[in-house]
Design a protein around this motif. Structure first.
Motif, mmCIF file in Angstrom:
data_model
loop_
_atom_site.group_PDB
_atom_site.id
_atom_site.type_symbol
_atom_site.label_atom_id
_atom_site.label_comp_id
_atom_site.label_asym_id
_atom_site.label_seq_id
_atom_site.Cartn_x
_atom_site.Cartn_y
_atom_site.Cartn_z
ATOM 1 N N GLU A 5 0.817 -1.208 0.000
ATOM 2 C CA GLU A 5 0.000 0.000 0.000
ATOM 3 C C GLU A 5 0.859 1.270 0.000
ATOM 4 N N LYS B 275 -3.623 2.029 8.882
ATOM 5 C CA LYS B 275 -3.452 3.215 8.038
ATOM 6 C C LYS B 275 -2.329 4.124 8.525
ATOM 7 N N ARG C 95 2.021 1.676 -3.483
ATOM 8 C CA ARG C 95 0.894 2.093 -4.323
ATOM 9 C C ARG C 95 0.621 3.581 -4.148
ATOM 10 N N GLN C 96 0.647 4.056 -2.900
ATOM 11 C CA GLN C 96 0.384 5.473 -2.646
ATOM 12 C C GLN C 96 1.517 6.363 -3.171
ATOM 13 N N ALA D 156 1.044 5.284 6.399
ATOM 14 C CA ALA D 156 1.468 6.682 6.219
ATOM 15 C C ALA D 156 2.897 6.886 6.705
ATOM 16 N N LYS E 247 5.277 5.171 4.173
ATOM 17 C CA LYS E 247 5.350 5.968 2.937
ATOM 18 C C LYS E 247 6.256 7.183 3.141
ATOM 19 N N ALA F 92 0.792 6.659 -6.761
ATOM 20 C CA ALA F 92 -0.374 7.519 -6.995
ATOM 21 C C ALA F 92 -0.037 8.988 -6.779
ATOM 22 N N ASP F 93 0.902 9.267 -5.863
ATOM 23 C CA ASP F 93 1.311 10.649 -5.586
ATOM 24 C C ASP F 93 2.379 11.154 -6.545
#
Length: 121
Positions: free
Chosen positions: A28, A106, A31-32, A110, A113, A35-36
């Motif tokens: 994840e 979550k 993936r983020q 964060a 990431k 996406a960013d």
């Protein structure tokens, strides 16, 4: 030229995506990051299957391998395909406990990431 030292190479994230919380956090977070707009996530299974286009692209990229645990499946898969790894992270080394669950926290996503981003950019 060494792709690790040359910022013009695309950054490509490979996550272990394993069957635990840390594998899912790795997946994840990558993936983020994709996406960013911080790079592109690619398919570790494609590397394992020796898909020529995926392996060639990886070899021409700044590869970031993100493993959930010390089994290092992502790094080992890339090394077996002779793909140089510029950065390698192991989430359990960062104090995230490996659990046999597939719903990642979550907040841990964060933090992972942001920690990866601070090192690779």
């Amino acid at each position: 030229m060494d792709s690790c030292a040359f910022s013009a190479y695309p950054t490509v994230f490979f996550a272990c995506s394993g069957g635990s919380n840390v594998g899912q956090i790795a997946n994840e977070a990558c993936r983020q990051l994709t996406a960013d707009g911080h790079g592109e996530m690619s398919c570790l299974a494609g590397v394992c299957a020796h898909v020529n286009g995926i392996v060639k692209f990886a070899k021409a990229s700044r590869v970031v391998a993100v493993d959930g645990c010390g089994w290092n499946c992502a790094r080992k898969t890339l090394e077996a395909a002779k793909v140089p790894v510029c950065h390698h992270f192991v989430l359990t080394d960062w104090g995230i406990e490996r659990k046999p669950e597939l719903l990642p926290d979550k907040e841990e996503i964060a933090l992972t990431k942001n920690r990866i981003l601070a090192i690779v950019e």
